[in-house]
Design a protein around this motif. Structure first.
Motif, PDB file in Angstrom:
ATOM      1  N   PRO A  91     -13.148  -3.636  -1.710  1.00  0.00           N
ATOM      2  CA  PRO A  91     -12.023  -3.535  -2.582  1.00  0.00           C
ATOM      3  C   PRO A  91     -11.947  -2.410  -3.300  1.00  0.00           C
ATOM      4  O   PRO A  91     -10.884  -1.746  -3.706  1.00  0.00           O
ATOM      5  CB  PRO A  91     -12.482  -4.663  -3.455  1.00  0.00           C
ATOM      6  CG  PRO A  91     -13.635  -5.861  -3.646  1.00  0.00           C
ATOM      7  CD  PRO A  91     -14.047  -4.918  -1.638  1.00  0.00           C
ATOM      8  N   ALA A  92     -12.759  -1.713  -3.455  1.00  0.00           N
ATOM      9  CA  ALA A  92     -12.971  -0.138  -3.938  1.00  0.00           C
ATOM     10  C   ALA A  92     -12.387   0.429  -2.598  1.00  0.00           C
ATOM     11  O   ALA A  92     -11.787   1.422  -3.112  1.00  0.00           O
ATOM     12  CB  ALA A  92     -14.864   0.277  -4.301  1.00  0.00           C
ATOM     13  N   ASP A  93     -12.217  -0.440  -1.736  1.00  0.00           N
ATOM     14  CA  ASP A  93     -11.349   1.681  -0.700  1.00  0.00           C
ATOM     15  C   ASP A  93     -10.126   1.225  -0.941  1.00  0.00           C
ATOM     16  O   ASP A  93      -9.280   1.587  -0.939  1.00  0.00           O
ATOM     17  CB  ASP A  93     -11.483   1.250   0.574  1.00  0.00           C
ATOM     18  CG  ASP A  93     -13.025   1.901   0.557  1.00  0.00           C
ATOM     19  OD1 ASP A  93     -13.765   2.556   0.168  1.00  0.00           O
ATOM     20  OD2 ASP A  93     -14.280   1.484   2.024  1.00  0.00           O
ATOM     21  N   GLN A  94      -9.679  -0.473  -0.973  1.00  0.00           N
ATOM     22  CA  GLN A  94      -8.516  -0.947  -1.062  1.00  0.00           C
ATOM     23  C   GLN A  94      -8.145  -0.187  -2.556  1.00  0.00           C
ATOM     24  O   GLN A  94      -7.020   0.214  -2.525  1.00  0.00           O
ATOM     25  CB  GLN A  94      -8.071  -2.121  -1.544  1.00  0.00           C
ATOM     26  CG  GLN A  94      -8.501  -3.065   0.056  1.00  0.00           C
ATOM     27  CD  GLN A  94      -7.705  -4.102   0.245  1.00  0.00           C
ATOM     28  OE1 GLN A  94      -7.982  -5.102  -0.519  1.00  0.00           O
ATOM     29  NE2 GLN A  94      -7.078  -4.307   1.871  1.00  0.00           N
ATOM     30  N   ARG A  95      -8.774  -0.305  -3.725  1.00  0.00           N
ATOM     31  CA  ARG A  95      -7.822   0.180  -5.006  1.00  0.00           C
ATOM     32  C   ARG A  95      -7.687   1.834  -4.968  1.00  0.00           C
ATOM     33  O   ARG A  95      -6.659   2.385  -5.466  1.00  0.00           O
ATOM     34  CB  ARG A  95      -9.579   0.018  -5.624  1.00  0.00           C
ATOM     35  CG  ARG A  95      -8.663  -0.114  -7.297  1.00  0.00           C
ATOM     36  CD  ARG A  95      -9.620  -0.522  -8.516  1.00  0.00           C
ATOM     37  NE  ARG A  95     -11.531   0.312  -8.197  1.00  0.00           N
ATOM     38  CZ  ARG A  95     -12.149  -0.818  -7.851  1.00  0.00           C
ATOM     39  NH1 ARG A  95     -11.748  -2.212  -7.166  1.00  0.00           N
ATOM     40  NH2 ARG A  95     -12.909  -0.585  -7.689  1.00  0.00           N
ATOM     41  N   THR A  96      -8.771   2.471  -4.368  1.00  0.00           N
ATOM     42  CA  THR A  96      -8.362   3.953  -4.163  1.00  0.00           C
ATOM     43  C   THR A  96      -6.889   4.004  -3.050  1.00  0.00           C
ATOM     44  O   THR A  96      -6.431   5.000  -3.665  1.00  0.00           O
ATOM     45  CB  THR A  96      -9.559   4.301  -3.482  1.00  0.00           C
ATOM     46  OG1 THR A  96     -10.523   4.440  -4.389  1.00  0.00           O
ATOM     47  CG2 THR A  96      -9.288   6.162  -3.499  1.00  0.00           C
ATOM     48  N   GLU A  97      -6.597   3.294  -2.251  1.00  0.00           N
ATOM     49  CA  GLU A  97      -5.696   3.733  -1.442  1.00  0.00           C
ATOM     50  C   GLU A  97      -4.359   3.827  -2.396  1.00  0.00           C
ATOM     51  O   GLU A  97      -3.405   3.909  -1.855  1.00  0.00           O
ATOM     52  CB  GLU A  97      -6.004   2.936  -0.250  1.00  0.00           C
ATOM     53  CG  GLU A  97      -5.238   2.966   0.659  1.00  0.00           C
ATOM     54  CD  GLU A  97      -5.196   2.593   1.639  1.00  0.00           C
ATOM     55  OE1 GLU A  97      -4.929   2.327   3.328  1.00  0.00           O
ATOM     56  OE2 GLU A  97      -6.375   1.718   2.178  1.00  0.00           O
ATOM     57  N   VAL A  98      -4.409   1.963  -3.115  1.00  0.00           N
ATOM     58  CA  VAL A  98      -3.505   1.621  -3.994  1.00  0.00           C
ATOM     59  C   VAL A  98      -3.187   2.710  -4.838  1.00  0.00           C
ATOM     60  O   VAL A  98      -1.166   3.158  -5.178  1.00  0.00           O
ATOM     61  CB  VAL A  98      -3.404   0.672  -5.380  1.00  0.00           C
ATOM     62  CG1 VAL A  98      -2.512   0.667  -5.914  1.00  0.00           C
ATOM     63  CG2 VAL A  98      -3.478  -0.368  -3.572  1.00  0.00           C
ATOM     64  N   HIS A  99      -4.566   3.458  -5.401  1.00  0.00           N
ATOM     65  CA  HIS A  99      -4.054   4.396  -5.986  1.00  0.00           C
ATOM     66  C   HIS A  99      -3.153   5.728  -5.710  1.00  0.00           C
ATOM     67  O   HIS A  99      -2.746   6.250  -6.239  1.00  0.00           O
ATOM     68  CB  HIS A  99      -5.387   5.327  -7.199  1.00  0.00           C
ATOM     69  CG  HIS A  99      -5.985   4.483  -8.016  1.00  0.00           C
ATOM     70  ND1 HIS A  99      -5.532   3.087  -8.888  1.00  0.00           N
ATOM     71  CD2 HIS A  99      -7.025   3.788  -8.238  1.00  0.00           C
ATOM     72  CE1 HIS A  99      -6.327   1.867  -9.670  1.00  0.00           C
ATOM     73  NE2 HIS A  99      -7.634   3.288  -9.342  1.00  0.00           N
ATOM     74  N   TYR A 155      -1.146  -3.889  -7.536  1.00  0.00           N
ATOM     75  CA  TYR A 155      -2.036  -3.798  -8.253  1.00  0.00           C
ATOM     76  C   TYR A 155      -2.943  -5.307  -9.402  1.00  0.00           C
ATOM     77  O   TYR A 155      -3.864  -5.911  -8.938  1.00  0.00           O
ATOM     78  CB  TYR A 155      -2.422  -3.070  -9.566  1.00  0.00           C
ATOM     79  CG  TYR A 155      -2.164  -0.947  -9.201  1.00  0.00           C
ATOM     80  CD1 TYR A 155      -3.761  -1.572  -9.294  1.00  0.00           C
ATOM     81  CD2 TYR A 155      -1.019  -0.759  -9.112  1.00  0.00           C
ATOM     82  CE1 TYR A 155      -3.945   0.341  -9.047  1.00  0.00           C
ATOM     83  CE2 TYR A 155      -1.479   0.742  -8.905  1.00  0.00           C
ATOM     84  CZ  TYR A 155      -2.340   1.314  -9.111  1.00  0.00           C
ATOM     85  OH  TYR A 155      -3.453   2.470  -8.746  1.00  0.00           O
ATOM     86  N   LEU A 182      -5.292  -7.154  -5.957  1.00  0.00           N
ATOM     87  CA  LEU A 182      -6.652  -6.789  -6.882  1.00  0.00           C
ATOM     88  C   LEU A 182      -6.878  -7.325  -7.548  1.00  0.00           C
ATOM     89  O   LEU A 182      -8.295  -7.477  -8.058  1.00  0.00           O
ATOM     90  CB  LEU A 182      -6.519  -5.006  -6.628  1.00  0.00           C
ATOM     91  CG  LEU A 182      -5.868  -3.909  -5.248  1.00  0.00           C
ATOM     92  CD1 LEU A 182      -6.419  -2.922  -5.662  1.00  0.00           C
ATOM     93  CD2 LEU A 182      -7.003  -4.596  -4.186  1.00  0.00           C
ATOM     94  N   LEU A 183      -6.139  -7.211  -8.993  1.00  0.00           N
ATOM     95  CA  LEU A 183      -6.413  -7.854 -10.007  1.00  0.00           C
ATOM     96  C   LEU A 183      -6.816  -9.202 -10.056  1.00  0.00           C
ATOM     97  O   LEU A 183      -8.268  -9.405  -9.978  1.00  0.00           O
ATOM     98  CB  LEU A 183      -5.911  -7.292 -11.115  1.00  0.00           C
ATOM     99  CG  LEU A 183      -5.599  -6.718 -11.732  1.00  0.00           C
ATOM    100  CD1 LEU A 183      -4.420  -6.230 -13.011  1.00  0.00           C
ATOM    101  CD2 LEU A 183      -7.013  -5.957 -12.181  1.00  0.00           C
TER     102      LEU A 183
END
Length: 223
Positions: free
Chosen positions: A11-19, A76, A79-80
């Motif tokens: 999940p952290a990798d996907q969150r970074t990619e969305v950023h 986002y 992910l949330l």
């Protein structure tokens, strides 16, 4: 292609990619403010772009900004809620990134056909593109080296072995390569990696030539 298939992401990798995609979208929106930079070029071209095409592009700008913002907010939201984003969605955004990188690379080269009647407009267009260039290439290198294929696959290497487990080093080296104005600091491990590094080096060289030529034009104008 198996070599480009995504491996499983945390999940952290996907969150970074969305950023990253949110940042690239913001830069792309900022570039719309300098979209008239090619207006200066038109008098030097052998043909005029079709007026209907220009009107259509101008009409689509607003809706495209709204649609992209909705997409990023939806990602986002996904992910949330603790749900993984489907891989094809992120790769579709990646395809959009690569397309914009290529189209605006051509556009920046066309700016060389212009004089310096609108320096602020040209400067804004180039600065926005350089930011886009750094972030986009950082994502491309990270995507190919860390997210594509099995975990044991390596596509790229750095001279000092300084590619960590996260994505920071890829964006850092992308920025440093632009500031140094030299060939790409990455090294290709396989055929795909070598091809991508060669393309990155070519684009860096081209942008360096454009910068030198623009400085020369400004100096000639001031004499």
């Amino acid at each position: 292609m198996p070599i480009l298939r995504r491996c499983r992401q945390a999940p952290a990798d996907q969150r970074t990619e969305v950023h990253v995609f949110a940042l690239l979208g913001a830069i792309r929106i900022a570039m719309l403010w300098f979209g008239g930079a090619l207006e200066v070029v038109r008098t030097h071209m052998l043909f005029d772009p079709a007026t209907s095409t220009e009107q259509l592009a101008a009409a689509l700008r607003g809706p495209v900004v709204i649609v992209y913002s909705v997409i990023v907010l939806a990602l986002y939201g996904q992910l949330l809620r603790g749900r993984a984003i489907p891989a094809f969605v992120l790769d579709l955004l990646g395809a959009w990134l690569v397309l914009n990188l290529a189209v605006h690379f051509v556009k920046i080269n066309l700016l060389m056909l212009s004089d310096v009647r609108a320096p602020a407009l040209l400067l804004g267009q180039i600065i926005c593109y350089l930011f886009f260039f750094v972030v986009a290439w950082g994502w491309i290198f990270w995507r190919l080296d860390r997210i594509a294929g099995p975990s044991e696959q390596k596509t790229l290497a750095a001279p000092d072995g300084g590619l960590g487990h996260g994505s920071f080093d890829y964006y850092y080296l992308s920025l440093m390569s632009l500031l140094a104005g030299k060939v790409s600091p990455f090294q290709g491990v396989n055929r795909l990696g070598k091809s991508v590094v060669a393309l990155h080096s070519f684009m860096l060289l081209d942008l360096g030539v454009i910068a030198l030529a623009r400085v020369y034009q400004l100096v000639q104008r001031s004499i």
